[in-house]
Write a protein that holds these residues in place. Structure first.
Motif, mmCIF file in Angstrom:
data_model
loop_
_atom_site.group_PDB
_atom_site.id
_atom_site.type_symbol
_atom_site.label_atom_id
_atom_site.label_comp_id
_atom_site.label_asym_id
_atom_site.label_seq_id
_atom_site.Cartn_x
_atom_site.Cartn_y
_atom_site.Cartn_z
ATOM 1 N N ALA A 155 0.835 -1.206 0.000
ATOM 2 C CA ALA A 155 0.000 0.000 0.000
ATOM 3 C C ALA A 155 0.870 1.257 0.000
ATOM 4 N N LEU A 156 1.983 1.231 0.744
ATOM 5 C CA LEU A 156 2.891 2.377 0.775
ATOM 6 C C LEU A 156 3.562 2.596 -0.577
ATOM 7 N N VAL A 157 3.853 1.509 -1.290
ATOM 8 C CA VAL A 157 4.430 1.642 -2.631
ATOM 9 C C VAL A 157 3.472 2.401 -3.539
ATOM 10 N N TYR A 158 2.235 1.963 -3.564
ATOM 11 C CA TYR A 158 1.225 2.626 -4.390
ATOM 12 C C TYR A 158 1.075 4.089 -3.984
ATOM 13 N N ALA A 159 0.953 4.316 -2.671
ATOM 14 C CA ALA A 159 0.762 5.679 -2.174
ATOM 15 C C ALA A 159 1.941 6.564 -2.554
ATOM 16 N N ALA A 160 3.153 6.054 -2.395
ATOM 17 C CA ALA A 160 4.345 6.848 -2.678
ATOM 18 C C ALA A 160 4.395 7.289 -4.135
ATOM 19 N N ILE A 161 4.116 6.370 -5.031
ATOM 20 C CA ILE A 161 4.177 6.698 -6.454
ATOM 21 C C ILE A 161 3.187 7.801 -6.804
ATOM 22 N N TRP A 206 12.151 -1.426 -9.887
ATOM 23 C CA TRP A 206 13.002 -0.413 -9.269
ATOM 24 C C TRP A 206 12.618 1.026 -9.585
ATOM 25 N N ILE A 207 11.886 1.272 -10.648
ATOM 26 C CA ILE A 207 11.515 2.645 -11.007
ATOM 27 C C ILE A 207 10.094 2.955 -10.540
ATOM 28 N N LEU A 208 9.158 2.166 -11.022
ATOM 29 C CA LEU A 208 7.759 2.233 -10.575
ATOM 30 C C LEU A 208 7.450 0.861 -9.971
ATOM 31 N N PRO A 209 7.799 0.629 -8.714
ATOM 32 C CA PRO A 209 7.824 -0.735 -8.149
ATOM 33 C C PRO A 209 6.459 -1.337 -7.848
ATOM 34 N N PHE A 210 5.577 -1.340 -8.849
ATOM 35 C CA PHE A 210 4.244 -1.915 -8.662
ATOM 36 C C PHE A 210 4.304 -3.430 -8.441
ATOM 37 N N ALA A 211 5.407 -4.062 -8.845
ATOM 38 C CA ALA A 211 5.532 -5.504 -8.639
ATOM 39 C C ALA A 211 5.553 -5.861 -7.158
ATOM 40 N N ILE A 237 10.999 -1.369 0.518
ATOM 41 C CA ILE A 237 10.717 -0.566 -0.677
ATOM 42 C C ILE A 237 9.571 0.402 -0.396
ATOM 43 N N GLY A 238 8.522 -0.100 0.265
ATOM 44 C CA GLY A 238 7.371 0.744 0.568
ATOM 45 C C GLY A 238 7.744 1.913 1.451
ATOM 46 N N ILE A 239 8.461 1.653 2.542
ATOM 47 C CA ILE A 239 8.851 2.722 3.469
ATOM 48 C C ILE A 239 9.799 3.704 2.800
ATOM 49 N N THR A 240 10.776 3.180 2.053
ATOM 50 C CA THR A 240 11.753 4.049 1.390
ATOM 51 C C THR A 240 11.088 4.980 0.387
ATOM 52 N N PHE A 241 10.270 4.424 -0.483
ATOM 53 C CA PHE A 241 9.609 5.247 -1.498
ATOM 54 C C PHE A 241 8.638 6.237 -0.863
ATOM 55 N N PHE A 242 7.956 5.816 0.202
ATOM 56 C CA PHE A 242 7.001 6.733 0.830
ATOM 57 C C PHE A 242 7.734 7.886 1.527
ATOM 58 N N CYS A 243 8.857 7.606 2.164
ATOM 59 C CA CYS A 243 9.638 8.672 2.781
ATOM 60 C C CYS A 243 10.132 9.665 1.729
#
Length: 261
Positions: A155-161, A206-211, A237-243
């Protein structure tokens, strides 16, 4: 504690508002269920012509789709910022947000939430249990804890993007069509990445980490040991991208100069 209190106050007000129009809420839930059903039918149609897809069986891909629906439901419940540019930048509603003693992103998340979308998580669980029973999967004592961590990470991955995409509006306030395109790209994450070529696989990892929303974490529960490393990277990945997205948001807010006249 202040933010937790604000969260529950917003939820209480939201429920009061939505329960005034119960029929609308039921219609939205049914429409979401119908949309999810259409995607499931698409998978079944594909496997009506083949037994395996790059080594993945029909029930495994159905399981991945079911898992994908759960973090996606969390995302759509709290991060409805697809119209951020038009509503908050072009129309100037961000001016109102910035006058309040609470983080601007947190406030937008709360006032744009749609809790009925959480119904999609129930659908995802049902699909997972069905596919899991067909595959003969067993549940270990630690699986529920791992599942929660993976779901939150996805969920954080999606939110971050999508927060980072919304941040583009701070630098270019013209109306853009990036959001709908990104929603379509996000759908690639509910299928095994090894069915795509190397470039798309790299982008989705790694770019848009939807996987990390669907296939990687779901692979852990399917016993796909070759994907375990990626599965356990999901929360990081989720925490990193969201931060990163929150940092970009804060920098964008500093740049914001108001709607003017």
């Amino acid at each position: 504690m202040f933010y937790i209190s604000m969260f529950f106050q917003y939820v209480a007000q939201y429920m009061k508002t939505r329960l005034q129009y119960r029929t609308d809420m039921v219609v939205e839930m049914v429409s979401d269920l119908f949309f999810q059903g259409v995607n499931l039918v698409f998978i079944l149609v594909v496997f009506g012509h083949t037994s395996f897809l790059s080594g993945w069986s029909r029930d495994e891909i159905i399981f991945i789709y079911g898992f994908f629906l759960i973090p996606y439901a969390l995302f759509t419940s709290f991060f409805n910022i697809w119209d951020f540019n038009e509503r908050y930048i072009v129309k100037g509603e961000l001016d109102r947000i910035l006058t309040r003693p609470i983080h601007s992103l947190f406030q937008i998340i709360l006032e744009r939430m749609e809790l009925e979308s959480l119904f999609g998580a129930i659908t995802g669980l049902v699909i997972m249990f069905y596919a899991g029973s067909q595959l003969g999967l067993t549940i270990n004592w630690y699986d529920p804890f791992v599942f929660i961590v993976f779901v939150l990470g996805g969920a954080l991955v999606y939110a971050a993007i999508f927060v980072m995409i919304a941040c583009i509006s701070f630098w270019a306030d013209a109306r853009t069509s990036i959001m709908p395109m990104m929603y379509n790209i996000g759908n690639y994450g509910r299928y095994p990445v090894d069915i795509y070529n190397k470039i798309i696989r790299f982008v989705l990892t790694w770019i848009l980490p939807f996987a990390f929303v669907g296939v990687y974490p779901a692979a852990f529960f399917l016993g796909r040991t070759e994907w375990y490393l990626y599965a356990f990277l999901t929360p990081f990945i989720g925490i990193t991208f969201f931060c990163i997205s929150v940092f970009v948001w804060n920098e964008g807010v500093k740049r914001y100069r108001g709607a003017g006249n």
